[in-house]
Enzyme design. Structure first.
Site, PDB file in Angstrom:
ATOM      1  CG  HIS A  23     -10.058   1.651 -17.843  1.00  0.00           C
ATOM      2  ND1 HIS A  23     -10.968   0.838 -18.472  1.00  0.00           N
ATOM      3  CD2 HIS A  23      -9.529   0.915 -16.851  1.00  0.00           C
ATOM      4  CE1 HIS A  23     -10.971  -0.340 -17.879  1.00  0.00           C
ATOM      5  NE2 HIS A  23     -10.108  -0.317 -16.896  1.00  0.00           N
ATOM      6  CD  GLU A  50      -3.311   6.696  17.659  1.00  0.00           C
ATOM      7  OE1 GLU A  50      -3.166   7.441  16.679  1.00  0.00           O
ATOM      8  OE2 GLU A  50      -4.190   5.825  17.722  1.00  0.00           O
ATOM      9  CG  ASP A  67      -4.248  10.946  16.630  1.00  0.00           C
ATOM     10  OD1 ASP A  67      -4.768  12.084  16.591  1.00  0.00           O
ATOM     11  OD2 ASP A  67      -4.765   9.940  16.121  1.00  0.00           O
ATOM     12  NE  ARG A  81      -4.721  14.154  12.791  1.00  0.00           N
ATOM     13  CZ  ARG A  81      -4.618  12.836  12.644  1.00  0.00           C
ATOM     14  NH1 ARG A  81      -4.540  12.049  13.715  1.00  0.00           N
ATOM     15  NH2 ARG A  81      -4.591  12.281  11.468  1.00  0.00           N
ATOM     16  CB  CYS A  83       1.846   3.996  10.649  1.00  0.00           C
ATOM     17  SG  CYS A  83       0.944   4.073  12.190  1.00  0.00           S
TER      18      CYS A  83
HETATM   19  C1  PEP Z   1      -1.461   8.761  13.566  1.00  0.00           C
HETATM   20  O1  PEP Z   1      -2.216   9.203  14.435  1.00  0.00           O
HETATM   21  O2  PEP Z   1      -0.259   9.057  13.480  1.00  0.00           O
HETATM   22  C2  PEP Z   1      -1.965   7.836  12.548  1.00  0.00           C
HETATM   23  C3  PEP Z   1      -1.149   7.240  11.703  1.00  0.00           C
HETATM   24  O3  PEP Z   1      -3.284   7.612  12.476  1.00  0.00           O
HETATM   25  P1  PEP Z   1      -4.399   8.631  11.951  1.00  0.00           P
HETATM   26  O4  PEP Z   1      -3.707   9.676  11.129  1.00  0.00           O
HETATM   27  O5  PEP Z   1      -5.339   7.784  11.181  1.00  0.00           O
HETATM   28  O6  PEP Z   1      -5.002   9.175  13.211  1.00  0.00           O
HETATM   29 MG    MG Z   2      -4.109   8.345  14.979  1.00  0.00          MG
END
Ligand code: PEP
Ligand code: MG
Length: 565
Positions: free
Chosen positions: A187, A425, A449, A459, A496
Site C-alpha cells: 500500500h 519471432e 527473439d 539475447r 510486442c
Molecule cells: C519477443 O520475443 O519479442 C517477445 C515479445 O517475447 P519474449 O520477450 O517473451 O520472448
Molecule cells: Mg519471444
C-alpha cells in the site's frame, strides 16, 4: 550508491529525515476490572476510527477518493465485530490488559494474511501491523511522530512506510521516500505513486546508512539512492528531474486520447503484461488493449501447474479489467531462458534452439489443451475479444495443428472459436510469413527473439551484445517484409517486442504500416506521443534514407540525428 525497488517514478533530491519506528512496548498486566478495561479498549478503538476518518478526509483532498479508501479499510478492519469480540473475550476470560488483548488478536490476523497465497492478501499483513501500532499508541498515550510538519525538501527515510504515515505526509514538502522494506504492490508503494512522490523501497540498512540532514538523490525510476552526492551529480540529476517533470506534464495531455499519427492515421498502443494484476496497470496507464500476455509467468514460482479453472480466472480477469478491448494471450512459452522446474525439461546444449514454446506444447497435448480450454472459456464468458497467440512458430504445420486443436475444442465445448495468430519471432516464420498468414488471424512481431535468431546471437550474452540490434538492416528488412505480408493477407499486424517502444524506430514502423504497438504499461503515453510526431510522408522519407544504409551503426547514427528529439 544504494539499490532498492523502484516503487514510484521520478527523481527527488533533498535532506534526510529519518523516522525510526520504535517498537511499542508495555507491561503485560492482569486487570482487576475487566469491564473497565473493555471500556478503555472500546474508547481507544473509537479514537482510532475518528483519527483514521480525519486522515482519510485529508487524503481525499490531497490525493483522491480511491486512495483514501485504503486508509478507510483500516477502520473497516477494526470495526469487524468478530475481531473486537475476540479482544473483549480475552479481557473478560483472562483478565489481561487491553494492550495485550489487542496485540494478540491483531497478530493472529496478521499471521493469517501473511500466510495467504496471493501477494495482495499478504500485503494486508502490513496494514494489520499498522493498525496494531497505532491502536497500542492510543492505549498507551504515545504521541505519533508529526509528519505533517516535516520541512520542505525532506527525503523521508523509514524502516517501513505504513499507509497511515503516507496519508499524513504533506506532499509538497517530501522530495522522496526511502524505506528498508516493502514491495511494489504494498500500500505504501501504491500511495506514494498516487501522491507522485519518488520512492525507492527495500533499501538494505537505509535508516543506518543515510544520516539525518545529509543530502541524497533518490531515483525512483531506477531504484537508486545516491548518498552524499558530488555537486556535479546533483546538477546532473537536477537536470534529469526537470526533464522528467517537463515530459510528464507533456505526456498527461495524451491521456484518454486516440493514438493518431501527425496526419491523423489511427494506430493502437497496447500493453505487454505478465499477470492479471498488470492488466489493472495497463488500464490505468491508458493501454488500448493487451498485445502480449506472457502466460508463462502464471506457471512460474510454484510447485505445480495452474489447473484449468485457475488459468480461466486469470485470463477472464484481464478481459474483465479491460472490458471490450482486444486481449492477446500468448500460450505457454516455456524453455529457452524461461525455466519452469516442475515441468522437468531436460537440460539442453542450445536451449534457445531447443524444445521450447509451441514445440513443447504440441508434444504435451493434454497440458496444452487445458490452457486452450481455459482461453476458449474466458473468451466465451467475456466480450469475446480474447485472441490466442502462438509463440516460436517455425512451420505451417505447427500453426495448422494449433488451429485444429482450438477449433476442435471450441466445437466440443460448444463455444465460439477465438482468433488464433502467431508471433513472428523466428527467421523461418518471417521467410514464410505470406504462407503462414493463410492460417493466422493476426501477426505480432516479437523483435526480442527475431533479433536474436536473425543475428544468430544469444539475447542475453554480453559478448555478442554488439550484434544484438534491431537497427541492423537485416532485422529492419525482416520487419518490413513481415508487415507487408500481413497487409497483403489482410490480417492485423502488431509488434510486442521491445522495438515497438523505441522512439528511434517509430517512424519506420509507421512507414512500414504497423497498426498496433504493444509496450510496457509505463511506456503507453510516451509511445502515443512519439507516434503523434510523424506524418506518413515524413516517416517514409526517414525510412527511404535508413533502408539505403548498410550497417546497424550507420542506422543508429542517422536515427539519433534525424529522429531523436
Ligand atoms: C519477443 O520475443 O519479442 C517477445 C515479445 O517475447 P519474449 O520477450 O517473451 O520472448
Ligand atoms: Mg519471444
Amino acid at each position: 550508491m544504494l539499490k532498492g525497488i523502484a516503487a514510484s517514478e521520478g527523481i527527488g533530491i533533498g535532506k534526510v529525515v529519518t523516522i525510526r519506528q520504535q517498537k511499542v512496548t508495555y507491561e503485560q498486566r492482569q486487570v482487576a476490572d475487566p469491564d473497565g478495561e473493555t471500556e478503555r479498549l472500546h474508547d481507544a478503538i473509537e479514537q482510532f476510527k475518528e483519527r483514521t476518518e480525519a486522515l482519510a478526509q485529508e487524503m481525499e483532498k490531497s490525493v483522491n477518493p480511491k486512495e483514501a479508501e485504503i486508509i478507510r479499510g483500516h477502520m473497516v478492519m477494526l470495526s469487524d465485530p468478530f475481531m473486537v469480540s475476540q479482544m473483549d473475550d480475552m479481557i473478560k476470560n483472562d483478565s489481561i490488559c487491553a494492550e495485550a488483548a489487542a496485540e494478540t488478536v491483531l497478530d493472529m490476523f496478521k499471521m493469517m494474511f501473511a500466510s495467504a497465497e496471493d501477494e495482495l492478501t499478504q500485503q494486508r499483513a502490513t496494514d494489520v501491523e499498522d493498525i496494531k501500532t497505532r491502536l497500542l499508541k492510543i492505549l498507551l498515550g504515545i504521541e505519533e511522530a508529526d509528519l505533517k510538519t516535516l520541512p520542505a525538501g525532506t527525503v523521508l527515510v523509514v524502516n517501513d512506510l505504513t499507509p497511515s504515515m503516507t496519508a499524513e505526509l504533506n506532499r509538497d514538502n517530501i522530495a522522496a521516500i526511502v524505506t528498508e522494506s516493502g514491495g511494489l504492490t504494498s500500500h505504501s508503494a501504491i500511495l506514494s505513486r498516487a501522491l507522485e512522490i519518488p520512492a525507492v523501497l527495500s533499501v538494505l540498512n537505509a535508516t543506518v546508512t543515510l544520516k539525518d540532514s545529509s543530502t541524497v538523490i533518490v531515483d525512483g525510476s531506477n531504484g537508486e539512492v545516491i548518498n552524499d552526492p558530488a555537486v556535479s551529480q546533483v546538477e546532473e540529476y537536477e537536470a534529469r528531474r526537470d526533464e522528467y517533470l517537463k515530459e510528464k506534464e507533456m505526456l498527461k495531455s495524451f491521456i484518454g486520447r486516440e493514438t493518431l499519427t501527425l496526419d491523423g492515421a489511427k494506430k493502437e498502443v497496447f500493453c505487454n503484461i505478465g499477470n492479471p494484476k498488470d492488466g489493472i496497470q495497463a488500464k490505468e496507464r491508458d493501454g488500448e488493449g493487451v498485445g502480449l500476455f506472457r502466460t508463462e509467468f502464471l506457471f512460474m514460482d510454484r510447485d505445480s501447474m495452474p489447473d484449468e479453472q485457475e488459468q480461466y480466472e486469470a485470463y477472464k480477469k484481464v478481459c474483465d479489467t479491460l472490458e471490450g478491448k482486444t486481449i492477446i494471450i500468448r500460450t505457454l512459452d516455456v524453455g529457452g531462458d524461461k525455466e519452469i522446474p516442475y515441468m522437468n525439461l531436460v537440460k539442453e546444449e542450445n536451449p534457445f534452439l531447443g524444445f521450447r514454446a509451441v514445440r513443447y506444447c504440441l508434444q504435451n497435448e493434454e497440458q496444452y489443451k487445458l490452457q486452450l480450454r481455459a482461453l476458449i472459456r474466458a473468451n466465451n464468458d467475456t466480450t469475446g475479444n480474447l485472441w490466442i497467440m502462438v509463440p516460436m512458430v517455425t512451420t505451417v504445420g505447427e500453426m495448422k495443428a494449433v488451429r485444429a486443436m482450438v477449433s476442435d475444442l471450441a466445437e466440443e465445448m460448444d463455444m465460439k472459436m477465438p482468433k488464433v495468430g502467431t508471433m513472428i519471432e523466428t527467421p523461418a516464420a518471417f521467410v514464410i510469413a505470406d504462407v503462414l498468414a493463410k492460417y493466422c488471424d493476426f501477426f505480432s512481431i516479437g523483435t526480442n527473439d527475431l533479433t536474436q535468431y536473425i543475428m544468430a546471437c544469444d539475447r542475453g550474452n554480453s559478448n555478442v551484445a554488439y550484434l544484438y540490434k534491431a537497427y541492423d538492416p537485416a532485422v529492419l528488412r525482416a520487419i518490413r517484409r513481415i508487415i507487408e505480408s500481413g497487409i497483403d493477407a489482410g490480417i492485423p499486424v502488431g509488434m510486442c517486442g521491445e522495438a515497438a517502444a523505441d522512439p528511434l524506430l517509430i517512424p519506420m514502423l509507421i512507414s512500414f504500416g504497423l497498426e498496433e504497438f504493444s509496450v510496457s504499461p509505463t511506456s503507453v503515453l510516451k509511445t502515443r506521443s512519439e507516434i503523434a510526431r510523424w506524418s506518413k510522408a515524413e516517416a517514409d522519407r526517414i525510412t527511404d534514407d535508413v533502408m539505403a544504409l548498410e550497417t546497424a551503426g550507420e542506422v543508429y547514427d542517422y536515427l539519433m540525428k534525424n529522429v531523436a528529439k
